[in-house]
Write an enzyme that holds these catalytic residues in place. Structure first.
Site, PDB file in Angstrom:
ATOM      1  CE  LYS A  33      -0.692   0.436   5.008  1.00  0.00           C
ATOM      2  NZ  LYS A  33       0.085   1.658   5.157  1.00  0.00           N
ATOM      3  CB  THR A  34       4.080   2.157   1.687  1.00  0.00           C
ATOM      4  OG1 THR A  34       3.574   1.820   2.984  1.00  0.00           O
ATOM      5  CG2 THR A  34       4.944   3.395   1.796  1.00  0.00           C
ATOM      6  CG  ASP A 225      -0.806   5.091   5.164  1.00  0.00           C
ATOM      7  OD1 ASP A 225      -1.483   4.118   4.778  1.00  0.00           O
ATOM      8  OD2 ASP A 225       0.381   4.995   5.534  1.00  0.00           O
ATOM      9  CD  GLU A 226      -1.728   1.994   8.466  1.00  0.00           C
ATOM     10  OE1 GLU A 226      -2.777   1.335   8.483  1.00  0.00           O
ATOM     11  OE2 GLU A 226      -0.599   1.470   8.387  1.00  0.00           O
ATOM     12  CD  GLN A 256      -2.738  -4.606   8.826  1.00  0.00           C
ATOM     13  OE1 GLN A 256      -1.741  -4.241   9.433  1.00  0.00           O
ATOM     14  NE2 GLN A 256      -2.763  -4.741   7.507  1.00  0.00           N
ATOM     15  NE  ARG A 614       2.195  -6.782  11.498  1.00  0.00           N
ATOM     16  CZ  ARG A 614       1.833  -6.124  10.402  1.00  0.00           C
ATOM     17  NH1 ARG A 614       2.605  -5.195   9.899  1.00  0.00           N
ATOM     18  NH2 ARG A 614       0.698  -6.401   9.790  1.00  0.00           N
TER      19      ARG A 614
END
Length: 777
Positions: A33-34, A225-226, A256, A614
């Site tokens: 996504k980044t 973002d997020e 998340q 993670r």
């Protein structure tokens, strides 16, 4: 630009090339996504969109810096600098400094951190004569923070009888008065806390339509973002700013969303398509981070949640090893297993310490892990502990600097008016506070006008106070021409701080001096870095804002070769080759405080999903049969989350040493265990246990019983669980104490003892019938 676009897959390319209109990118863990956000901003600029008209909001300064750095490689450094990119708090602090006068604040207002706010609230509780055991300052601060993030101002609070009644029922009827006094004192001190940066931005955009129009026209393209982590206050700001052009792109993953305790509202992302017309939806479902086993196991967990957006995360990576599940006797045993496993993986696979992370639900769980890692000489770093800028000596220096730029800052003044000691006692400070409140002025204004105000202070103390004022004013004069490094170097010497810390010859005193030196080094680096930033001067004001909005993870340079220890909340956005998730027990994870409703339980499950995703190559899950809680040893039950993972992805590790007792009775003779505690549990699809069987393993998991320990008879005919061939000179390994050499054996039969000199634990005498020793030489 085409060269960079060719690096994207088809799913990533579609949202990158979508120029106008509202859009949502539902991005699974590790799906890139980044990269999409970065390339989309670069693409907009390549299409002629002025970077001054692009606003990109992130949740950490570190993420913003990384994205801006990537964009600079594509479009050039000078253009990238013109982007409005940063955290919600840093961007809105910048806007508030431009518009502060409209709200009655100075443009150089102080930003109070959590400690500053809590200290002020504690002082207010004391001044009001309230019971500090009922009005606990941390709880009051948390309550006020939640009010602000829910846009419940002081006025709104007193207009809401339900809130007043709730606080009265909680035996805190004066909470509203504390809230009002806290807000008034912050305003008088020219200070905003973190929550004010959002609340005051909402006030600014609501009360001043011309200001809203100004920033709507400036930010024609907005990227967030997020988005699943936004709270109600952030949501309203984004809605207001994007309302005119509606060129808004939000990126996030509902799976998340783990910050409800901080006010994050998962409904912001779930309902995004209702907020805007003709929303385009894109899904990033290919995971580039983890193995197939980890991705599929994580999917099987999050599938249990009912509230979610539709997506199917997959990966083309290798199958990978199964997730190892380890059962320990207690938390100490758990720590030793984790340390041993890390040590073995390092040796076998030639890995770095930084390839490993240990994640836990609560900070208190780190102790046993730390102890075990230290005994193995494995270096580690705890994230989320006391950050550099929260250390006393650093706070002391920063308090001087805050007072230089904002003499109304009450908390900064109280901290350093008598440090180093100037003979100004607490009684004098209390009288100054009373006088300042009586005249409705700041304490510093009272100090500057001691001859004009009524305050009971003798002439000797008055001289000391006037000398203090002169000292601060001399710093203010220097601040007009000096950069932050030059000013701070002078302040630390002229104030006597350096002399004070040098007097302390203890190791702690030396450490404090080293920390101040590191602070000055950081300031020099900051000044050098600001030379490259447009319109920046390296001034004290710029530095203090940068520090106030920094977080522990933002300060991480990532160059330490240490095992990472952190709570799962802090791990979000990070990745490690090997991840250990410890303490997977009912009432610990999921937390006992988060199982009252389905939404709370689903957030805990999302937290577990974040922890598992993670891991890149290997994940370990550990739980203990007993654990110390509040000083008492309690029996623990494996977490339901272990059971929720499909069996095919698990590898159960049950060491033979754990076999402590073979029951000689048939448990069926006792019948069913009476149930006196009802706990919500999700439906069990694979529960094949017989009714009444004891829970010795997570339900639905097949565990191969451990082999019997070999029994060896010694020379006296007694049967003991140890090897009778032990002799002086043998090198042995103990589960707890590590490697050691036998230097003496004494006693007979059941009383036989061995004196062993351990490498890390020193010399110890162990009763051999109980000792778990392995001969290695």
């Amino acid at each position: 630009m085409d060269k960079y676009l060719s690096q994207l897959n088809e799913a990533q390319l579609a949202p990158t090339l979508q120029k106008d209109g509202p859009m949502i990118v539902i991005a699974g863990a590790g799906s890139g996504k980044t990269r999409v956000l970065t390339f989309r901003i670069a693409y907009l600029m390549s299409q002629g969109i002025d970077p001054f008209n692009i606003l990109a909001l992130t949740f950490t300064n570190k993420a913003a810096r990384e994205m801006k750095s990537r964009i600079a490689t594509i479009v050039g450094d000078s253009e990238a600098k013109n982007l409005w990119m940063g955290t919600f708090h840093s961007i809105f602090a910048k806007i508030l400094r431009f518009e502060a006068d409209k709200l009655g604040y100075p443009s150089n207002f102080t930003i109070y951190d959590t400690q500053d706010s809590q200290r002020l609230i504690s002082a207010i509780i004391k001044e009001m004569g309230l019971d500090k055991e009922v009005y606990k300052y941390k709880q009051i601060y948390s309550r006020i923070s939640s009010y602000k993030n829910s846009l419940i101002t002081v006025k709104a609070y007193f207009q809401n009888p339900e809130l007043i009644e709730a606080d009265t029922m909680a035996r805190r009827p004066r909470l509203g008065d504390i809230y009002k006094e806290y807000v008034d004192r912050c305003f008088k001190a020219g200070a905003m806390d973190f929550d004010d940066l959002l609340l005051k931005t909402n006030e600014l955009l609501t009360r001043f339509p011309e200001v809203l129009a100004k920033y709507q026209n400036r930010f024609k393209y907005i990227l967030v973002d997020e988005y699943q982590d936004t709270n109600h206050s952030q949501y309203l700001i984004v809605r207001a700013l994007s309302d005119k052009f509606q060129n808004i792109c939000v990126v996030g993953d509902d799976a998340q969303s783990i910050y409800a305790f901080r006010g994050a509202n998962i409904n912001n992302i779930l309902n995004f398509q209702r907020d805007y017309d003709d929303v385009k939806v894109f899904r990033l479902e290919q995971n580039y981070r983890s193995t197939k086993t980890i991705v599929n196991a994580a999917n099987s967990i999050i599938d249990k949640n009912q509230t979610k957006l539709d997506k199917v995360v997959w990966t083309a990576n290798e199958e990978g090893a199964k997730i190892k599940v380890h059962r320990s006797i207690n938390d100490g045993d758990e720590g030793r297993y984790v340390a041993s496993s890390i040590f073995e993986n390092k040796m076998q696979n030639q890995l770095q310490n930084s390839d490993f992370a240990v994640l836990y639900r609560t900070n208190a769980q780190s102790r046993a892990i730390e102890d075990a890692l230290r005994k193995r000489d494995i270096p580690y770093r705890i994230f989320g502990g006391l950050s550099f800028y929260q250390r006393k000596e650093i706070k002391d220096v920063l308090a001087y600097l805050r007072l230089v730029i904002n003499p109304a800052d009450e908390e900064a003044l109280k901290r350093i008016i008598n440090f180093p000691a100037r003979g100004i006692g607490q009684t004098t400070i209390d009288r100054l506070i009373v006088a300042a409140n009586g005249y409705n002025r700041s304490i510093f204004e009272v100090l500057k006008n001691l001859d004009k105000v009524e305050v009971n202070i003798n002439s000797g103390t008055k001289n000391k106070l006037q000398n203090f004022v002169t000292l601060i004013e001399s710093f203010q004069v220097m601040n007009q021409t000096a950069n932050v490094f030059e000013l701070t170097d002078h302040v630390t010497k002229a104030s006597g701080l350096i002399r004070e810390f040098k007097k302390d010859g203890t190791p702690e005193g030396v450490t404090r001096m080293e920390n101040i030196e590191e602070l000055l080094n950081g300031m020099k680096d900051f000044v050098d870095g600001q030379i490259e930033v447009a319109d920046a001067t390296g001034s004290l004001a710029e530095y203090l804002e940068d520090v106030a909005l920094a977080t522990d993870l933002d300060n991480d340079k990532g160059d330490d070769n240490k095992v990472a220890l952190m709570t799962i909340h802090l791990a979000k956005g990070l990745e490690f080759s090997y991840v250990y998730i410890v303490g997977l027990e009912e009432d610990l994870f999921p937390s006992a405080m988060s199982m009252n409703t389905r939404s709370e339980l689903e957030e805990e499950r999302r937290l577990f999903y974040v922890a598992l995703t993670r891991a890149e190559k290997q994940a370990y899950l550990t739980y203990a049969l007993t654990r110390y809680r509040w000083g008492k040893l309690i029996d623990a039950e494996p977490s339901r989350f272990i059971e929720e993972i499909d069996d095919q992805y698990l590898d159960i590790v049950t060491p033979p040493e754990e076999r402590r007792f073979n029951p000689m009775l048939d448990p069926d003779i006792f019948g069913d265990v009476p149930q006196n505690k009802i706990r919500f549990k999700p439906p069990k699809s694979r529960d094949t246990r017989k009714k009444g069987a004891p829970k010795t393993k997570p339900e639905g998991i097949k565990i191969t019983p451990p082999k019997h320990l070999k029994k060896v008879s010694n020379t006296n005919g007694n049967t003991n669980l140890f090897d009778s061939k032990l002799t002086v000179g043998n090198v042995v390994e103990h589960l707890r104490f590590g490697k050691g050499k036998i230097i003496k054996i004494e006693g007979k039969g059941a009383d036989m003892k061995a004196e062993i000199n351990f490498e890390n634990g020193g010399s110890k005498k162990l009763l051999l019938r109980f000792a778990k020793l392995k001969i290695i030489g």
